[in-house]
Scaffold this active site. Structure first.
Site, PDB file in Angstrom:
ATOM      1  CE1 TYR A 173      70.797 -49.065 -25.519  1.00 49.23           C
ATOM      2  CE2 TYR A 173      68.958 -50.372 -24.115  1.00 49.23           C
ATOM      3  CZ  TYR A 173      69.862 -49.250 -24.364  1.00 49.23           C
ATOM      4  OH  TYR A 173      70.258 -48.441 -23.473  1.00 49.23           O
TER       5      TYR A 173
ATOM      6  CD  GLU B  84      82.399 -45.365 -32.212  1.00 46.93           C
ATOM      7  OE1 GLU B  84      82.273 -45.148 -33.490  1.00 46.93           O
ATOM      8  OE2 GLU B  84      82.508 -44.849 -31.256  1.00 46.93           O
TER       9      GLU B  84
ATOM     10  CD  GLU C  57      84.257 -46.085 -28.680  1.00 48.00           C
ATOM     11  OE1 GLU C  57      84.402 -45.219 -28.019  1.00 48.00           O
ATOM     12  OE2 GLU C  57      82.984 -46.407 -29.106  1.00 48.00           O
TER      13      GLU C  57
ATOM     14  NE  ARG D 233      87.408 -39.690 -32.858  1.00 48.90           N
ATOM     15  CZ  ARG D 233      87.152 -39.811 -31.291  1.00 48.90           C
ATOM     16  NH1 ARG D 233      87.774 -39.494 -30.663  1.00 48.90           N
ATOM     17  NH2 ARG D 233      85.860 -40.334 -31.285  1.00 48.90           N
TER      18      ARG D 233
ATOM     19  CE  LYS E  39      79.924 -45.596 -34.627  1.00 47.67           C
ATOM     20  NZ  LYS E  39      78.806 -44.738 -33.951  1.00 47.67           N
TER      21      LYS E  39
ATOM     22  CE  LYS F  92      75.901 -47.932 -32.717  1.00 47.39           C
ATOM     23  NZ  LYS F  92      76.771 -48.742 -31.905  1.00 47.39           N
TER      24      LYS F  92
ATOM     25  CE  LYS G 183      83.461 -43.054 -25.048  1.00 46.92           C
ATOM     26  NZ  LYS G 183      84.698 -43.062 -25.819  1.00 46.92           N
TER      27      LYS G 183
HETATM   28  P1  ADP Z   1      85.406 -40.026 -27.319  1.00 46.59           P
HETATM   29  O1  ADP Z   1      84.791 -38.969 -26.561  1.00 46.59           O
HETATM   30  O2  ADP Z   1      85.247 -41.291 -27.022  1.00 46.59           O
HETATM   31  O3  ADP Z   1      86.793 -39.344 -27.774  1.00 46.59           O
HETATM   32  P2  ADP Z   1      83.510 -39.016 -29.114  1.00 46.59           P
HETATM   33  O4  ADP Z   1      82.695 -39.756 -30.188  1.00 46.59           O
HETATM   34  O5  ADP Z   1      82.490 -38.653 -27.940  1.00 46.59           O
HETATM   35  O6  ADP Z   1      84.625 -39.872 -28.807  1.00 46.59           O
HETATM   36  O7  ADP Z   1      83.983 -37.640 -30.078  1.00 46.59           O
HETATM   37  C1  ADP Z   1      84.908 -36.923 -29.432  1.00 46.59           C
HETATM   38  C2  ADP Z   1      84.660 -35.349 -29.548  1.00 46.59           C
HETATM   39  O8  ADP Z   1      84.401 -35.090 -30.884  1.00 46.59           O
HETATM   40  C3  ADP Z   1      83.600 -35.224 -28.963  1.00 46.59           C
HETATM   41  O9  ADP Z   1      83.736 -33.642 -28.392  1.00 46.59           O
HETATM   42  C4  ADP Z   1      82.476 -35.137 -29.991  1.00 46.59           C
HETATM   43  O10 ADP Z   1      81.456 -34.194 -29.702  1.00 46.59           O
HETATM   44  C5  ADP Z   1      83.120 -34.781 -31.018  1.00 46.59           C
HETATM   45  N1  ADP Z   1      82.751 -35.390 -32.313  1.00 46.59           N
HETATM   46  C6  ADP Z   1      82.786 -36.878 -32.544  1.00 46.59           C
HETATM   47  N2  ADP Z   1      82.149 -37.199 -33.666  1.00 46.59           N
HETATM   48  C7  ADP Z   1      82.018 -36.014 -34.326  1.00 46.59           C
HETATM   49  C8  ADP Z   1      81.289 -35.671 -35.569  1.00 46.59           C
HETATM   50  N3  ADP Z   1      81.097 -36.677 -36.492  1.00 46.59           N
HETATM   51  N4  ADP Z   1      81.109 -34.352 -35.723  1.00 46.59           N
HETATM   52  C9  ADP Z   1      81.318 -33.301 -34.995  1.00 46.59           C
HETATM   53  N5  ADP Z   1      81.968 -33.824 -33.650  1.00 46.59           N
HETATM   54  C10 ADP Z   1      82.211 -34.760 -33.340  1.00 46.59           C
HETATM   55  P1  ADP Z   2      79.519 -42.871 -31.128  1.00 49.65           P
HETATM   56  O1  ADP Z   2      80.466 -43.092 -32.530  1.00 49.65           O
HETATM   57  O2  ADP Z   2      78.664 -41.903 -30.973  1.00 49.65           O
HETATM   58  O3  ADP Z   2      80.519 -43.001 -30.003  1.00 49.65           O
HETATM   59  P2  ADP Z   2      79.170 -45.776 -30.353  1.00 49.65           P
HETATM   60  O4  ADP Z   2      78.571 -46.758 -31.326  1.00 49.65           O
HETATM   61  O5  ADP Z   2      80.270 -45.903 -29.772  1.00 49.65           O
HETATM   62  O6  ADP Z   2      78.621 -44.370 -31.222  1.00 49.65           O
HETATM   63  O7  ADP Z   2      77.998 -45.553 -29.208  1.00 49.65           O
HETATM   64  C1  ADP Z   2      77.888 -44.715 -28.290  1.00 49.65           C
HETATM   65  C2  ADP Z   2      77.373 -45.021 -26.978  1.00 49.65           C
HETATM   66  O8  ADP Z   2      75.789 -45.527 -27.154  1.00 49.65           O
HETATM   67  C3  ADP Z   2      77.985 -46.593 -26.399  1.00 49.65           C
HETATM   68  O9  ADP Z   2      79.116 -46.158 -25.642  1.00 49.65           O
HETATM   69  C4  ADP Z   2      76.938 -47.070 -25.619  1.00 49.65           C
HETATM   70  O10 ADP Z   2      76.744 -46.448 -24.393  1.00 49.65           O
HETATM   71  C5  ADP Z   2      75.667 -46.598 -26.405  1.00 49.65           C
HETATM   72  N1  ADP Z   2      75.409 -48.042 -27.417  1.00 49.65           N
HETATM   73  C6  ADP Z   2      75.684 -48.004 -28.696  1.00 49.65           C
HETATM   74  N2  ADP Z   2      75.506 -49.264 -29.365  1.00 49.65           N
HETATM   75  C7  ADP Z   2      74.716 -49.885 -28.355  1.00 49.65           C
HETATM   76  C8  ADP Z   2      74.224 -51.124 -28.337  1.00 49.65           C
HETATM   77  N3  ADP Z   2      73.981 -51.949 -29.359  1.00 49.65           N
HETATM   78  N4  ADP Z   2      73.707 -51.507 -27.015  1.00 49.65           N
HETATM   79  C9  ADP Z   2      73.557 -50.800 -26.063  1.00 49.65           C
HETATM   80  N5  ADP Z   2      74.146 -49.523 -26.029  1.00 49.65           N
HETATM   81  C10 ADP Z   2      74.819 -48.969 -26.910  1.00 49.65           C
HETATM   82 MG    MG Z   3      81.889 -44.443 -29.498  1.00 47.63          MG
END
Ligand code: ADP
Ligand code: ADP
Ligand code: MG
Length: 454
Positions: free
Chosen positions: A202, A288, A275, A292, A116, A158, A237
Site C-alpha cells: 500500500y 491497472e 493507471e 474501455r 489485475k 485487491k 474518483k
Molecule cells: P473510471 O471512473 O476510472 O472510469 P471506474 O473503475 O470508477 O473507472 O468505473 C467506471 C464506472 O463503472 C463507475 O461508475 C463504476 O461504478 C462502474 N464500474 C466499474 N467497474 C464495475 C464493475 N465491475 N461492475 C459494475 N460497475 C462497475
Molecule cells: P479499480 O479497478 O477499482 O479502479 P484500482 O486498482 O485502480 O481499482 O484502485 C483504485 C484506487 O485505490 C486507486 O486510484 C488508489 O487511490 C487506490 N489504490 C489501489 N491500489 C493501491 C496501492 N497499491 N497503494 C495505494 N493506493 C492504492
Molecule cells: Mg482504477
C-alpha cells in the site's frame, strides 16, 4: 463500415455515445430496463428496445437480451460504454461470435489487461514498473500472511477482477489481516463473481495519475497525455483534471512512454487508460489498465481536441488511428466534477427520487455530460453519478474559477447531491495549489463536517 450501433449502457455515457454516432451518420439503438423507460438515452436514440427489469443482472448485464436486441434491430456493432459489460471478455467474445463488432479491444486483450494479476505479469515482461506484490491470486489466509509480511505493512488486498474502487482493503497491522482479507474476498465474490484476490504494497499518500492511450489494428500506438485523478472518496474518483499540475516534464514523458510500452506489449487495439500511482519520492508504478472509455475522458478531449468515442469507433471499424504522436498537442486546462446523487452529510449515501427542478450551467468553456432533465426520476438501482461538469480554460486557476461559476449555476431540487461539497473543494487552498494526494478528499470531508460546513 458500421451503420447501426447498439449502446449497451444507460445514463450520461449512453447519451454521450449517441451524440458522436449521430455526428458520424451512424444510427443508434438504445436498450433500457423497465426503470429507465423515460430515460433521455431512450428518447435520443433512433430506436430502443426494453431488455428486462430494473436489476442490472436482468437488463444491462443481461448479455443474451442485449445481443438479441442488436440482431433483431439489424445493428452491426455494440458499444459497451463503461461499467456493466464494458470489461467482460465473455461478452466481447459473444458479440464477435454473433457477427457483430465490439467497440473495444479484442477479448484476449480484455482478459489479459482486465485482470489485475495478469496485467501485472504483462507489465513486468514489458519492463514497466509495478507495485511490489504478488502476481497470482492468493487462496488462503496463511499464504496471504506470509506474502504480506514479505511485502511489509501496510498492504492492500485487491480483487483481481475489481473495478469502481470495490473489493479492496488496506491492512496496516498483521492482527487485522485475516478478517480484512476475508472481507475483500467476500466483496469480490459478490461484486465481480470471483473470489480471486491478491496483495500489493500500500503506497501511502500517492497521486493517481493515468495516461490516455489509443492503438489500432496496424500496430500504431499513441498517448494523449495524462489526467490527475487523485481526488477520490472510498477509492472512487470525484474530481479529475488534465494535465496534472505538479508533474515535471521529465516525469510526464517517462510515464507517457511507459504507457505506450504497456500497450505495445499486448498489441492494444482500442482506446484505453494506463493507471499509475506516483509516490512521494517521484517513483511511479503501474496499477491497472482500463480497456474501455473512461468516465473522465472528456477532460482529455478538451485539452487535445480529439473525440475519443469517435476514435474508438474508427479503430473498431479497422481504420488507422489517423494521428501520429507528434500530431497530439495539448492546450489549456480541463477539470471535471462528478455530480453524484448522494448525500455528503449521510456519508455519501445514495439519494434516489424525482428531480423537481433542474438548471444546468452553460457558457464559454463549460461542458455538461448528463442524462437528467426537469421532472425525471433517478432510480435507486444504478451508479449514483448523474452529471459531469467539465470546464476548460487557458490556465488551471481560470479553470477552477470557471468551475465555481458553473457550480453556482447548477440547481437541482428534489434529491441530494454532492454539488456543494465540490464548491467547497474548489475554494480549498491545498486543492487550488494542486498539492493533493489520494488521501486528501476524505480528510477534507472530516474537516468540513467537524466545522459544520456541510
Ligand atoms: P473510471 O471512473 O476510472 O472510469 P471506474 O473503475 O470508477 O473507472 O468505473 C467506471 C464506472 O463503472 C463507475 O461508475 C463504476 O461504478 C462502474 N464500474 C466499474 N467497474 C464495475 C464493475 N465491475 N461492475 C459494475 N460497475 C462497475
Ligand atoms: P479499480 O479497478 O477499482 O479502479 P484500482 O486498482 O485502480 O481499482 O484502485 C483504485 C484506487 O485505490 C486507486 O486510484 C488508489 O487511490 C487506490 N489504490 C489501489 N491500489 C493501491 C496501492 N497499491 N497503494 C495505494 N493506493 C492504492
Ligand atoms: Mg482504477
Amino acid at each position: 463500415m458500421i451503420s447501426k450501433l447498439l449502446i449497451a449502457n444507460r445514463g450520461e455515457i449512453a447519451v454521450r455515445i449517441i451524440r458522436t454516432c449521430k455526428e458520424m451518420g451512424i444510427e443508434t439503438v438504445a436498450v433500457y430496463s423497465t426503470a429507465d423507460k423515460d430515460s433521455l438515452h431512450v428518447q435520443l436514440a433512433s430506436e430502443s428496445v426494453c431488455i428486462g427489469g430494473p436489476k442490472p443482472l436482468d437488463s444491462y448485464l443481461n448479455m443474451h437480451a442485449i445481443i438479441q436486441a442488436a440482431c433483431l434491430t439489424g445493428c452491426d456493432a455494440i458499444h459497451p460504454g463503461f461499467g456493466f459489460l464494458s470489461e467482460n471478455s465473455e461478452f466481447a467474445r459473444l458479440v464477435q461470435e454473433c457477427g457483430l463488432i465490439f467497440i473495444g479491444p479484442s477479448p484476449e486483450i480484455i482478459e489479459k489487461m482486465g485482470n489485475k494479476t495478469e496485467a501485472r505479469k504483462s507489465m513486468m515482461h514489458a519492463g514497466v514498473p509495478i507495485v511490489k506484490g504478488c502476481n497470482e491470486p492468493v487462496k488462503e489466509v496463511e499464504e496471504g500472511l506470509k506474502i504480506a509480511r514479505d511485502i511489509s505493512y501496510p498492504v492492500i488486498v485487491k480483487a483481481c477482477n475489481g473495478g469502481g474502487g470495490r473489493g479492496m482493503r488496506i491492512v496496516y497491522d498483521e492482527s487485522d489481516f485475516a478478517h480484512l482479507f476475508l472481507e475483500a474476498k467476500n466483496e469480490s465474490k459478490v461484486c465481480f463473481g470471483s473470489e480471486d484476490i491478491f496483495i500489493e504494497k500500500y503506497i501511502e499518500c500517492p497521486k493517481h495519475i493515468e495516461v490516455q492511450v489509443a492503438g489500432d489494428n496496424f500496430g500504431n500506438v499513441i498517448h494523449l497525455f495524462e489526467r490527475d485523478c487523485s481526488f477520490q472518496i472510498r477509492n472512487q474518483k470525484m474530481i479529475e483534471e488534465a494535465p496534472c499540475f505538479v508533474l515535471s516534464e521529465e516525469l510526464r514523458e517517462n510515464m507517457c512512454n511507459d504507457a505506450i510500452k504497456a500497450c505495445k506489449e499486448v498489441g492494444y487495439n482500442s482506446v484505453g487508460t494506463i493507471e499509475f500511482l506516483l509516490d512521494k519520492h517521484g517513483d511511479y508504478y503501474f496499477m491497472e489498465m482500463n480497456t474501455r472509455i473512461q468516465v473522465e475522458h472528456p477532460i482529455t478531449e478538451m485539452i487535445t481536441g480529439i473525440d475519443l468515442v469517435k476514435l474508438q469507433i474508427r479503430i473498431a471499424n479497422n481504420l488507422q488511428l489517423g494521428y501520429k504522436q507528434e500530431d497530439i498537442k495539448r492546450q489549456g486546462y480541463a477539470l471535471e466534477c462528478r455530480i453524484n446523487a448522494e448525500d455528503p452529510k449521510r456519508n455519501f449515501a445514495p439519494s434516489a427520487g424525482k428531480i423537481e427542478f433542474l438548471n444546468l450551467p452553460g457558457g464559454r468553456g463549460v461542458r455538461i455530460e448528463s442524462a437528467v432533465y426537469n421532472g425525471c426520476f433517478i432510480p435507486p438501482y444504478y451508479d449514483s453519478m448523474i452529471a459531469k461538469i467539465i470546464t476548460f480554460a487557458p490556465s488551471r486557476l481560470e479553470c477552477i474559477k470557471k468551475m465555481r461559476v458553473a457550480l453556482e449555476e447548477f440547481i437541482l431540487d428534489g434529491i441530494e447531491t454532492n454539488e456543494e461539497f465540490h464548491y467547497l473543494v474548489l475554494h480549498n487552498k491545498q486543492f487550488i495549489e494542486g498539492k493533493y494526494d489520494t488521501a486528501f478528499a476524505s480528510g477534507l470531508i472530516e474537516e468540513l463536517i467537524a466545522n459544520e460546513y456541510i
